[in-house]
Scaffold this active site. Sequence first.
Site, PDB file in Angstrom:
ATOM      1  N   HIS A 152       1.028  -1.109   0.016  1.00  0.00           N
ATOM      2  CA  HIS A 152      -0.149  -0.037   0.135  1.00  0.00           C
ATOM      3  C   HIS A 152       0.899   1.260   0.003  1.00  0.00           C
ATOM      4  CE1 HIS A 152      -3.834   1.845  -0.267  1.00  0.00           C
ATOM      5  NE2 HIS A 152      -3.928   2.121   0.694  1.00  0.00           N
ATOM      6  N   SER A 312      -4.111   5.476   9.895  1.00  0.00           N
ATOM      7  CA  SER A 312      -3.040   6.350   9.613  1.00  0.00           C
ATOM      8  C   SER A 312      -1.658   6.295  10.343  1.00  0.00           C
ATOM      9  CB  SER A 312      -3.634   7.815   9.880  1.00  0.00           C
ATOM     10  OG  SER A 312      -2.532   8.741   9.529  1.00  0.00           O
ATOM     11  N   GLU A 498      -9.187  -2.572   1.404  1.00  0.00           N
ATOM     12  CA  GLU A 498      -8.846  -2.122   2.649  1.00  0.00           C
ATOM     13  C   GLU A 498      -9.861  -2.211   3.381  1.00  0.00           C
ATOM     14  OE1 GLU A 498      -6.846   1.465   1.979  1.00  0.00           O
ATOM     15  OE2 GLU A 498      -7.207   1.578   0.032  1.00  0.00           O
TER      16      GLU A 498
END
Length: 629
Positions: A152, A312, A498
């Site tokens: 990713h 994140s 995801e």
Amino acid sequence: MAGRRKVCCGVSALEVTLAVLFLIMTAVCVTLLTLMATWLPNTHTSPGPTGPPSPPPQQDPYLVGLGRADCTGPPAEIPLMGYANPQQTAAGLHTRLFSRAFIIDDGRRRLVFVTADIGMMSQRLRLEVLQALQVKYGNLYRHDNVVLSGTHTHAGPAGYFQYTLFMISSKGYIKASIQPLVDGIVRSIDIAHRNMRPGRIYMNRGNLEDSSLNRSPHSYQNNPEEERRRYKSNTDKQVVVLKFTDLDGDGIGMLSWFAVHAVSMKTTNQMVSSDNMGYASYLLEQDKNRGALPGQGAFVAGFSSSNLGDVSPNTRGPVCVNTGLACDYLNSSCPVGGTKMCEASGPGEDMFDSTRIIGHNIYRKAKELYGKADKEVTGFLHSAHQWVNMTDVTVQINATHTVRTCKPALGHSFAAGTTDGGGDLNFTQGAVVGDPFWDGIRDALVGEPSNQTQECHSPKPILFSTGEMNWPLPWHPEIVDVQIIMIGSVAVVAVPGEMTTMSGRRLREAVKQELESEGTFRDTEVVIAGLSNIYTHYITTYEEYQIQRYEGASTIYGPHTLSAYLQRYSSLARAIAQDRVSQLPVGPPPPFFQDSQLFNLLPAAAADRKSANRSFGDVLQQVQPAYRA
Ligand SMILES: *[C@@H]1O[C@H](CO)[C@@H](O)[C@H](O)[C@H]1NC(C)=O
Ligand SMILES: *[C@@H]1O[C@H](CO)[C@@H](O)[C@H](O)[C@H]1NC(C)=O
Ligand SMILES: *[C@@H]1O[C@H](CO)[C@@H](O)[C@H](O)[C@H]1NC(C)=O
Ligand SMILES: *[C@@H]1O[C@H](CO)[C@@H](O)[C@H](O)[C@H]1NC(C)=O
Ligand SMILES: *[C@@H]1O[C@H](CO)[C@@H](O)[C@H](O)[C@H]1NC(C)=O
Ligand SMILES: *[C@@H]1O[C@H](CO)[C@@H](O)[C@H](O)[C@H]1NC(C)=O
């Protein structure tokens, strides 16, 4: 912080404009299909009689083979895959990209797991890799025993997709981009194949704190309270490590999984980079391959993606970069400047520093777990694979209710992007009503989404009804790979996109329960390998979907997407536990579009220029005669 911010992992608002222009220029009429009221028979086969229990775990070592190969591709002029930012084209190299292959054989079956430093695996790339493997190895490496996963990184070359939406955001299907990926992945498997030897595998797991945070906590909070109470954190912190050794006990490689977006490198970056996960691989490989150049040496360290959908690496969290104040919690918008000004950063001084810190954290934890891994993985290998028409899954959720998946569609908040990279236009996360301005433009150009699709996706306000857009090729896939491979009691669930933190937890739990229900497996470790086999954006829980932040707006098969996957993966797990994988229907194979049907919007490479008084190869600045360390 200056600079343009774009959408993470999808198509930015600018792309909306680009797509619109593209459509005007080509005067396309997009076919609006009405949903068919019929649905295909459920591919679920009724559980047969419980077969004979699998033989007891074998004590013989496995055959293992590990390989690494470069898959960098052209680090110039090609768009970078991830933020879908048309300006973010490659202009140099930060780190090279590698494919890392792990082959395991128990004498009966063979499994391959590949983790590659790319944004995501695509259906096209997988089909081309499997074709190349077929030519070389015949029937040895197949759809059912090969898992291909992407780390990713958002800084690898784009252009390796066959569906229209991704081709537009990549500026086409780019042969110069996909060929090095196919070659690199196949070469990593070739090397692993040639290295096969008796070896052992050990497992370990532990937690890595302070390297990730949830970027849509408001969505997460919408999950049932009793479910949330079972977990300490709103992201998964576990690192799972497999240690590979030869028969002397010498380490030959490591494969690990951790859930975090590889987006330490920002939308302003133009250098090809393997980001935080690739940097972790680099560090462990340099550690173990003393004296070898980067990308060389026998020890292979793979860091694979997992359920990172809402996770994140930008651990200082989002702030309004123009005012320093907090962004709005619900819609990640700033009082001045809107979505664009709300951006997450950290933990470093700049994106290179952040990549280094997060990569180093992941490396350090994995190395510690690797050093102490002593639980040997034993038992036979298993694999189960199916193709599923994801637009057409019916799920019985309780005694009285069935629910259905939808034709693919993206919501308005998709164009808002995330706090890791927001969109350019005035879209905001959390939109549950459409914006008449953008809906008007869309309706005029491509027509309204059908009422059936709108109802099916509710409360998502549809921006692009991609399942009803088929020119020049379908905009999104219908046929999706679902796959589980098992190494002894370690189950690797290959997920085609995801998954958010909670979606991943539900999936792991469902698979574990099915595997252990027959008594065949005990104490299974289930890991999610994200971004595997084909890309279908995000998979949120039904509750998260209601909030319609970026991840919910990008859950393309509707509110019951996760329920459908839970059903399909549970069915695979049950088939493995009951030893009747061979009875699973293979499902409808995906299309392989002809090269002539694909398009390339990338202008020919600009000619290299030099001034008249120079020659290519001239020394611009002479090196010093000597340097000190
Ligand atoms: C998938 O299902 C839809 C809805 O039933 C159907 O229209 C479509 O033809 C199917 N696609 C394939 C490739 O079978
Ligand atoms: C975001 O939500 C806040 C309230 O929480 C609201 O005041 C603001 O207008 C919203 N911003 C946008 C762009 O919708
Ligand atoms: C089944 O689920 C639906 C939708 O969530 C709900 O309205 C209904 O009450 C449930 N029925 C039972 C028997 O649990
Ligand atoms: C977005 O911008 C358009 C054009 O300026 C405007 O008409 C529309 O109301 C705006 N939408 C929002 C939610 O601010
Ligand atoms: C959706 O339904 C409404 C009212 O039932 C109708 O006016 C409208 O034309 C329909 N839209 C489409 C795209 O079929
Ligand atoms: C080449 O020409 C440029 C001006 O066009 C000049 O500035 C430069 O010094 C020249 N370089 C050499 C090596 O003569």
